[in-house]
Scaffold this motif. Structure first.
Motif, PDB file in Angstrom:
ATOM      1  N   THR A 149       0.846  -1.200   0.000  1.00 41.48           N
ATOM      2  CA  THR A 149       0.000   0.000   0.000  1.00 41.48           C
ATOM      3  C   THR A 149       0.878   1.246   0.000  1.00 41.48           C
ATOM      4  OG1 THR A 149      -0.071   0.226   2.410  1.00 41.48           O
ATOM      5  CG2 THR A 149      -1.724  -1.231   1.382  1.00 41.48           C
ATOM      6  N   PRO A 150       0.322   2.399  -0.414  1.00 45.47           N
ATOM      7  CA  PRO A 150       1.070   3.654  -0.329  1.00 45.47           C
ATOM      8  C   PRO A 150       1.491   3.984   1.104  1.00 45.47           C
ATOM      9  CG  PRO A 150      -0.821   3.912  -1.778  1.00 45.47           C
ATOM     10  CD  PRO A 150      -0.964   2.573  -1.118  1.00 45.47           C
ATOM     11  N   GLU A 151       0.668   3.613   2.062  1.00 47.26           N
ATOM     12  CA  GLU A 151       0.994   3.886   3.459  1.00 47.26           C
ATOM     13  C   GLU A 151       2.221   3.092   3.900  1.00 47.26           C
ATOM     14  OE1 GLU A 151      -2.940   5.109   2.497  1.00 47.26           O
ATOM     15  OE2 GLU A 151      -2.059   3.087   2.340  1.00 47.26           O
ATOM     16  N   GLU A 152       2.283   1.840   3.470  1.00 41.66           N
ATOM     17  CA  GLU A 152       3.465   1.036   3.763  1.00 41.66           C
ATOM     18  C   GLU A 152       4.706   1.628   3.106  1.00 41.66           C
ATOM     19  OE1 GLU A 152       1.615  -3.489   4.276  1.00 41.66           O
ATOM     20  OE2 GLU A 152       2.794  -2.977   2.502  1.00 41.66           O
ATOM     21  N   ALA A 153       4.534   2.108   1.892  1.00 41.72           N
ATOM     22  CA  ALA A 153       5.655   2.718   1.169  1.00 41.72           C
ATOM     23  C   ALA A 153       6.189   3.928   1.929  1.00 41.72           C
ATOM     24  CB  ALA A 153       5.212   3.129  -0.230  1.00 41.72           C
ATOM     25  N   GLU A 154       5.303   4.804   2.328  1.00 40.54           N
ATOM     26  CA  GLU A 154       5.720   6.014   3.042  1.00 40.54           C
ATOM     27  C   GLU A 154       6.415   5.663   4.353  1.00 40.54           C
ATOM     28  OE1 GLU A 154       3.778   9.942   5.252  1.00 40.54           O
ATOM     29  OE2 GLU A 154       2.578   8.800   3.795  1.00 40.54           O
ATOM     30  N   ALA A 155       5.836   4.722   5.098  1.00 45.82           N
ATOM     31  CA  ALA A 155       6.409   4.355   6.391  1.00 45.82           C
ATOM     32  C   ALA A 155       7.800   3.746   6.235  1.00 45.82           C
ATOM     33  CB  ALA A 155       5.477   3.379   7.110  1.00 45.82           C
ATOM     34  N   LYS A 156       7.977   2.931   5.209  1.00 38.70           N
ATOM     35  CA  LYS A 156       9.265   2.268   5.023  1.00 38.70           C
ATOM     36  C   LYS A 156      10.345   3.254   4.616  1.00 38.70           C
ATOM     37  CE  LYS A 156      11.332  -1.923   3.125  1.00 38.70           C
ATOM     38  NZ  LYS A 156      11.062  -3.244   2.542  1.00 38.70           N
ATOM     39  N   VAL A 157       9.998   4.230   3.786  1.00 36.76           N
ATOM     40  CA  VAL A 157      10.972   5.261   3.412  1.00 36.76           C
ATOM     41  C   VAL A 157      11.437   6.012   4.653  1.00 36.76           C
ATOM     42  CG1 VAL A 157      11.348   7.425   2.167  1.00 36.76           C
ATOM     43  CG2 VAL A 157      10.071   5.564   1.078  1.00 36.76           C
ATOM     44  N   ARG A 158      10.499   6.448   5.462  1.00 36.06           N
ATOM     45  CA  ARG A 158      10.864   7.240   6.652  1.00 36.06           C
ATOM     46  C   ARG A 158      11.649   6.400   7.654  1.00 36.06           C
ATOM     47  NH1 ARG A 158       8.345  11.884   5.558  1.00 36.06           N
ATOM     48  NH2 ARG A 158       6.221  11.848   4.705  1.00 36.06           N
ATOM     49  N   SER A 159      11.281   5.136   7.766  1.00 38.51           N
ATOM     50  CA  SER A 159      11.982   4.249   8.690  1.00 38.51           C
ATOM     51  C   SER A 159      13.433   4.062   8.269  1.00 38.51           C
ATOM     52  CB  SER A 159      11.267   2.897   8.745  1.00 38.51           C
ATOM     53  OG  SER A 159      12.006   1.965   9.504  1.00 38.51           O
ATOM     54  N   GLN A 160      13.679   3.860   6.978  1.00 37.53           N
ATOM     55  CA  GLN A 160      15.051   3.641   6.516  1.00 37.53           C
ATOM     56  C   GLN A 160      15.882   4.918   6.617  1.00 37.53           C
ATOM     57  OE1 GLN A 160      15.564   1.457   2.893  1.00 37.53           O
ATOM     58  NE2 GLN A 160      14.323  -0.259   3.601  1.00 37.53           N
ATOM     59  N   LYS A 161      15.267   6.035   6.377  1.00 33.69           N
ATOM     60  CA  LYS A 161      15.990   7.310   6.553  1.00 33.69           C
ATOM     61  C   LYS A 161      16.399   7.481   8.007  1.00 33.69           C
ATOM     62  CE  LYS A 161      17.373  11.540   5.606  1.00 33.69           C
ATOM     63  NZ  LYS A 161      18.481  11.852   4.685  1.00 33.69           N
ATOM     64  N   LYS A 162      15.483   7.215   8.909  1.00 34.53           N
ATOM     65  CA  LYS A 162      15.755   7.359  10.343  1.00 34.53           C
ATOM     66  C   LYS A 162      16.830   6.386  10.807  1.00 34.53           C
ATOM     67  CE  LYS A 162      13.455   7.445  14.871  1.00 34.53           C
ATOM     68  NZ  LYS A 162      12.157   7.277  15.592  1.00 34.53           N
ATOM     69  N   ALA A 163      16.835   5.178  10.243  1.00 33.32           N
ATOM     70  CA  ALA A 163      17.812   4.157  10.636  1.00 33.32           C
ATOM     71  C   ALA A 163      19.229   4.525  10.205  1.00 33.32           C
ATOM     72  CB  ALA A 163      17.419   2.804  10.054  1.00 33.32           C
ATOM     73  N   GLY A 164      19.349   5.338   9.152  1.00 36.84           N
ATOM     74  CA  GLY A 164      20.673   5.770   8.718  1.00 36.84           C
ATOM     75  C   GLY A 164      21.199   5.098   7.470  1.00 36.84           C
ATOM     76  N   TYR A 165      20.324   4.409   6.736  1.00 33.91           N
ATOM     77  CA  TYR A 165      20.769   3.819   5.466  1.00 33.91           C
ATOM     78  C   TYR A 165      21.098   4.936   4.478  1.00 33.91           C
ATOM     79  CZ  TYR A 165      19.058  -0.642   7.265  1.00 33.91           C
ATOM     80  OH  TYR A 165      18.866  -1.770   8.028  1.00 33.91           O
ATOM     81  N   ASP A 166      22.004   4.638   3.541  1.00 37.38           N
ATOM     82  CA  ASP A 166      22.450   5.646   2.584  1.00 37.38           C
ATOM     83  C   ASP A 166      21.473   5.863   1.445  1.00 37.38           C
ATOM     84  OD1 ASP A 166      25.134   6.193   3.727  1.00 37.38           O
ATOM     85  OD2 ASP A 166      25.484   4.084   3.250  1.00 37.38           O
ATOM     86  N   PHE A 167      20.741   4.816   1.085  1.00 35.27           N
ATOM     87  CA  PHE A 167      19.785   4.914  -0.016  1.00 35.27           C
ATOM     88  C   PHE A 167      18.812   3.750   0.067  1.00 35.27           C
ATOM     89  CE2 PHE A 167      23.067   2.086  -1.435  1.00 35.27           C
ATOM     90  CZ  PHE A 167      22.483   1.203  -2.318  1.00 35.27           C
ATOM     91  N   MET A 168      17.857   3.722  -0.843  1.00 31.80           N
ATOM     92  CA  MET A 168      16.852   2.660  -0.863  1.00 31.80           C
ATOM     93  C   MET A 168      17.015   1.823  -2.131  1.00 31.80           C
ATOM     94  SD  MET A 168      13.526   4.856   0.393  1.00 31.80           S
ATOM     95  CE  MET A 168      13.474   5.721  -1.179  1.00 31.80           C
TER      96      MET A 168
END
Length: 452
Positions: A155-174
């Motif tokens: 879902t779009p909601e899952e997409a948004e949450a996963k982007v923000r989660s990975q940014k917060k975790a400190g990954y360099d890119f998706m």
């Protein structure tokens, strides 16, 4: 479990630190009588002295003064160039440190001083930090988080949450994998731009290369989506009919459509990581699985992995849609795309998808460079994809070159790669962020990494 994993990582870091490296932060390192390939332009600087201190190249010249306690490496007859980058690497996304460590050491032993890890795992963030600090020996790491795909994003909601989660975790890119719907893709792109989070990788069939480029992919890998976009009947083509990367239909690609595709890619600042090795080894009918498995570097992969690679190739070739003559034409289309990327100024980056099907970490980059040359690049242009272009991609002008102030990521070779790119396989020593790993230590390390 998390605390146990951290303990394992600390133990393996201590073992790695025991390897016989010299750190330029503690002792100046000097190369004398060496031929330098700076990669700032196409040249060889003969009989040079290169000074390394605190992880940086401090001076290059014919006659230079250096500390009396320096480690002096007489490199007469040898060639010093920037270390290579593997821009489509796969550090194992597992809860065990040893497989990760083994992959990093294979890269390092082959002169790979930077990797972009394309299938992330929480432990990769710790690996990245420990490599940078010198606690763990290996190439510098840029890492994605766990991938976005049709299976992981519903879902779009899952997409948004996963982007923000990975940014917060400190990954360099998706990392993008196939199967993402248009709606979910747009949610990923919107949130990624809000979070200033780069994304890269596969092009989902339902999204296509045009929208992917316009959306601002950092890199499109495997030439994914490009062959499909060259098809005369793209509007009626199905993903299953096309095959992986257009394998089953690429022989019918309309080359006249390529210029417009590449212009869109270039205009949007998207880089290309061809991973031509996959096509030449996995998809090509020219080599059997048995022939590929007989290559010397395969001894560094475990038997289970090798058996899986053989099955992947055999299953591909058994597909009813697989026609050897058509596949060879498809591979030639890929070579044309690579050659035109270079000619038209689309940025190319070196990557071989290692460790994946018949691509052994570090060793596979020699093959990839060779295939870039076969596609029409000069040796210098091919080497640019793994050196100076990496600095341009990451917007670090001190990466991928040899000049005063540059990061001391270096590889010492027995032969001149500007004459033959296969010379990158004649490694005599590697410098990882100012830490020198001599040939004796590389050989000992590789002996311990043999798995079959």
């Amino acid at each position: 479990m998390k605390n146990l994993l951290i303990l394992w990582l600390a133990v393996f870091s201590l073992r790695t630190a025991a390897q016989q490296t010299t750190d330029s932060r503690q002792r100046e390192i000097v190369f004398i009588n060496v031929s330098v390939i700076p990669m700032t332009h196409e040249t060889v600087l003969a009989n040079q002295t290169v000074l390394i201190k605190n992880g940086l190249i401090t001076a290059i010249g014919a006659k230079l003064k250096y500390d009396k306690n320096a480690l002096v490496i007489d490199a007469r007859g040898k060639f010093l160039m920037p270390g290579l980058a593997e821009m489509h690497a796969h550090v194992p996304p597992v809860d065990e440190v040893q497989p990760m460590k083994d992959v990093l050491l294979l890269f390092a032993a082959n002169g790979v001083t930077t990797i972009r890890s394309m299938l992330g795992h929480p432990l990769h963030l710790q690996l990245r930090s420990q490599v940078q600090s010198g606690e763990l020996l290996g190439p510098r790491i840029y890492t994605s988080g766990p991938s976005f795909s049709g299976a992981s994003i519903k879902t779009p909601e899952e997409a948004e949450a996963k982007v923000r989660s990975q940014k917060k975790a400190g990954y360099d890119f998706m990392k993008m994998h196939p199967g993402i719907t248009k709606t979910n893709f747009e949610a990923i792109v919107k949130t990624a731009k809000e979070e200033k989070m780069p994304f890269a990788g596969h092009v989902s069939f339902g999204v296509g290369v045009w929208r992917s480029a316009e959306a601002g992919y950092a890199t499109i890998d495997h030439l994914d989506g490009i062959v499909e976009a060259m098809m005369p009947r793209l509007d009626t083509l199905t993903e299953e009919e096309a095959g992986l990367f257009g394998l089953f239909v690429g022989h019918n690609a309309d080359i006249a459509r390529l210029d417009k595709i590449l212009k869109t890619i270039k205009d949007n600042g998207v880089w290309i990581v061809p991973t031509q090795t996959l096509a030449e080894h996995w998809q090509s009918p020219n080599r059997t699985a048995k022939e590929l498995l007989a290559w010397p570097e395969m001894k560094y992969m475990d038997q289970k992995t090798l058996d899986g690679w053989a099955r992947s190739k055999d299953n591909t070739m058994k597909n009813p849609a697989y026609q050897p003559a058509s596949v060879l034409k498809f591979i030639d289309v890929r070579r044309t795309i690579i050659r035109e990327c270079q000619r038209q100024g689309v940025g190319l980056l070196l990557g071989s998808d290692a460790p994946q099907v018949f691509s052994v970490p570090g060793f596979s980059l020699k093959h990839e460079l060779s295939y870039l040359v076969q596609a029409g690049l000069t040796p210098y242009q091919a080497l640019q994809t793994g050196t100076v272009n990496i600095g341009k991609f990451f917007r670090q002008d001190n990466l991928g070159v040899i000049k005063p102030g540059a990061v001391a990521d270096l590889v010492l070779l027995n032969e001149n790669p500007l004459k033959d790119v296969n010379a990158v396989g004649t490694v005599q020593g590697v410098m990882l962020n100012g830490r020198w790993l001599p040939k004796t230590e590389i050989d000992a390390m590789l002996t311990k990494l043999v798995k079959n």
